[in-house]
Design a protein around this motif. Structure first.
Motif, PDB file in Angstrom:
ATOM      1  N   MET A   1       0.892  -1.009   0.115  1.00 22.89           N
ATOM      2  CA  MET A   1       0.191   0.025  -0.020  1.00 22.89           C
ATOM      3  C   MET A   1       0.937   1.370  -0.060  1.00 22.89           C
ATOM      4  N   ARG A   2       0.392   2.179  -0.956  1.00 24.28           N
ATOM      5  CA  ARG A   2       1.178   3.337  -0.885  1.00 24.28           C
ATOM      6  C   ARG A   2       0.114   4.628  -0.919  1.00 24.28           C
ATOM      7  N   VAL A   3       0.454   5.499   0.003  1.00 19.93           N
ATOM      8  CA  VAL A   3      -0.407   6.616   0.376  1.00 19.93           C
ATOM      9  C   VAL A   3       0.178   7.811  -0.831  1.00 19.93           C
ATOM     10  N   ILE A   4      -0.855   8.434  -1.163  1.00 20.73           N
ATOM     11  CA  ILE A   4      -0.492   9.526  -2.161  1.00 20.73           C
ATOM     12  C   ILE A   4      -1.439  10.706  -1.865  1.00 20.73           C
ATOM     13  N   LEU A   5      -0.655  11.984  -1.697  1.00 19.22           N
ATOM     14  CA  LEU A   5      -1.104  13.341  -1.198  1.00 19.22           C
ATOM     15  C   LEU A   5      -1.330  14.281  -2.298  1.00 19.22           C
ATOM     16  N   ASP A   6      -2.459  14.700  -2.603  1.00 15.49           N
ATOM     17  CA  ASP A   6      -2.432  15.877  -3.734  1.00 15.49           C
ATOM     18  C   ASP A   6      -2.454  17.099  -2.947  1.00 15.49           C
ATOM     19  N   THR A   7      -1.208  17.596  -2.843  1.00 12.47           N
ATOM     20  CA  THR A   7      -0.836  18.826  -2.004  1.00 12.47           C
ATOM     21  C   THR A   7      -1.729  20.110  -2.624  1.00 12.47           C
ATOM     22  N   GLN A   8      -2.111  19.939  -4.013  1.00 14.16           N
ATOM     23  CA  GLN A   8      -2.847  21.203  -4.475  1.00 14.16           C
ATOM     24  C   GLN A   8      -4.198  21.277  -4.074  1.00 14.16           C
ATOM     25  N   ASN A   9      -4.704  19.880  -3.509  1.00  6.71           N
ATOM     26  CA  ASN A   9      -6.088  19.880  -3.040  1.00  6.71           C
ATOM     27  C   ASN A   9      -6.123  20.100  -1.588  1.00  6.71           C
ATOM     28  N   CYS A  10      -5.038  19.643  -0.739  1.00  9.41           N
ATOM     29  CA  CYS A  10      -5.137  19.628   0.529  1.00  9.41           C
ATOM     30  C   CYS A  10      -5.374  21.104   1.260  1.00  9.41           C
ATOM     31  N   GLN A  11      -6.210  21.067   2.145  1.00  4.74           N
ATOM     32  CA  GLN A  11      -6.657  22.255   2.990  1.00  4.74           C
ATOM     33  C   GLN A  11      -6.141  22.184   4.275  1.00  4.74           C
ATOM     34  N   ALA A  12      -5.588  21.043   4.644  1.00  4.46           N
ATOM     35  CA  ALA A  12      -4.842  21.046   6.198  1.00  4.46           C
ATOM     36  C   ALA A  12      -6.036  20.933   7.030  1.00  4.46           C
ATOM     37  N   TYR A  13      -7.215  20.206   6.984  1.00  2.00           N
ATOM     38  CA  TYR A  13      -8.173  20.125   7.722  1.00  2.00           C
ATOM     39  C   TYR A  13      -7.710  19.322   9.046  1.00  2.00           C
ATOM     40  N   GLU A  49      -6.873   3.816   5.626  1.00  2.00           N
ATOM     41  CA  GLU A  49      -8.360   3.779   4.713  1.00  2.00           C
ATOM     42  C   GLU A  49      -9.317   4.753   5.366  1.00  2.00           C
ATOM     43  N   GLU A  50      -9.289   4.809   6.857  1.00  3.93           N
ATOM     44  CA  GLU A  50     -10.404   5.629   7.575  1.00  3.93           C
ATOM     45  C   GLU A  50      -9.742   7.387   7.184  1.00  3.93           C
ATOM     46  N   ALA A  51      -8.597   7.396   7.206  1.00  8.59           N
ATOM     47  CA  ALA A  51      -7.979   8.585   7.013  1.00  8.59           C
ATOM     48  C   ALA A  51      -8.360   9.185   5.554  1.00  8.59           C
ATOM     49  N   VAL A  52      -8.183   8.316   4.487  1.00  5.98           N
ATOM     50  CA  VAL A  52      -8.641   8.662   3.266  1.00  5.98           C
ATOM     51  C   VAL A  52     -10.106   9.004   3.113  1.00  5.98           C
ATOM     52  N   ARG A  53     -10.965   8.120   3.596  1.00  2.15           N
ATOM     53  CA  ARG A  53     -12.246   8.476   3.647  1.00  2.15           C
ATOM     54  C   ARG A  53     -12.687   9.942   4.283  1.00  2.15           C
ATOM     55  N   SER A  54     -12.024   9.977   5.418  1.00  2.00           N
ATOM     56  CA  SER A  54     -12.466  11.424   6.225  1.00  2.00           C
ATOM     57  C   SER A  54     -11.877  12.599   5.431  1.00  2.00           C
ATOM     58  N   CYS A  55     -11.024  12.655   4.530  1.00  2.00           N
ATOM     59  CA  CYS A  55     -10.446  13.989   3.995  1.00  2.00           C
ATOM     60  C   CYS A  55     -11.658  14.599   3.174  1.00  2.00           C
ATOM     61  N   PRO A  56     -12.120  15.733   3.678  1.00  3.56           N
ATOM     62  CA  PRO A  56     -13.161  16.445   3.015  1.00  3.56           C
ATOM     63  C   PRO A  56     -12.805  17.059   1.708  1.00  3.56           C
ATOM     64  N   VAL A  57     -11.744  16.950   1.242  1.00  7.85           N
ATOM     65  CA  VAL A  57     -11.317  17.517  -0.164  1.00  7.85           C
ATOM     66  C   VAL A  57     -10.824  16.330  -0.940  1.00  7.85           C
ATOM     67  N   GLN A  58     -10.931  14.933  -0.631  1.00  8.57           N
ATOM     68  CA  GLN A  58     -10.389  14.002  -1.394  1.00  8.57           C
ATOM     69  C   GLN A  58      -8.915  14.180  -1.783  1.00  8.57           C
ATOM     70  N   ALA A  59      -8.121  14.650  -0.872  1.00 12.18           N
ATOM     71  CA  ALA A  59      -6.901  14.721  -1.392  1.00 12.18           C
ATOM     72  C   ALA A  59      -5.941  13.604  -1.123  1.00 12.18           C
ATOM     73  N   LEU A  60      -6.404  12.472  -0.657  1.00 10.33           N
ATOM     74  CA  LEU A  60      -5.601  11.393  -0.296  1.00 10.33           C
ATOM     75  C   LEU A  60      -6.260  10.365  -1.128  1.00 10.33           C
TER      76      LEU A  60
END
Length: 64
Positions: A1-13, A49-60
């Protein structure tokens, strides 16, 4: 498993950091999340997986 973060979308919630603190943190200067463990161990999969689901801007996303 690899985690990918879209820093352009991330709003630091911070939802990811609260859900999986061993994998995510916040870079307050940049105003985005940061990935501490791009390839977390299998025992953290449920939390990640829960962290990915909980991202309100789908940055993960997860890649297997």
């Amino acid at each position: 498993m690899r985690v990918i973060l879209d820093t352009q979308n991330c709003q630091a919630y911070g939802n990811c950091m609260l859900t999986a603190p061993d994998v995510f943190d916040l870079d307050e200067e940049a105003g985005t999340a940061i990935i501490l463990r791009e390839r977390p161990p299998a025992e953290l999969r449920a939390a990640v997986e829960e962290a990915v689901r909980s991202c309100p801007v789908q940055a993960l996303t997860l890649e297997d």
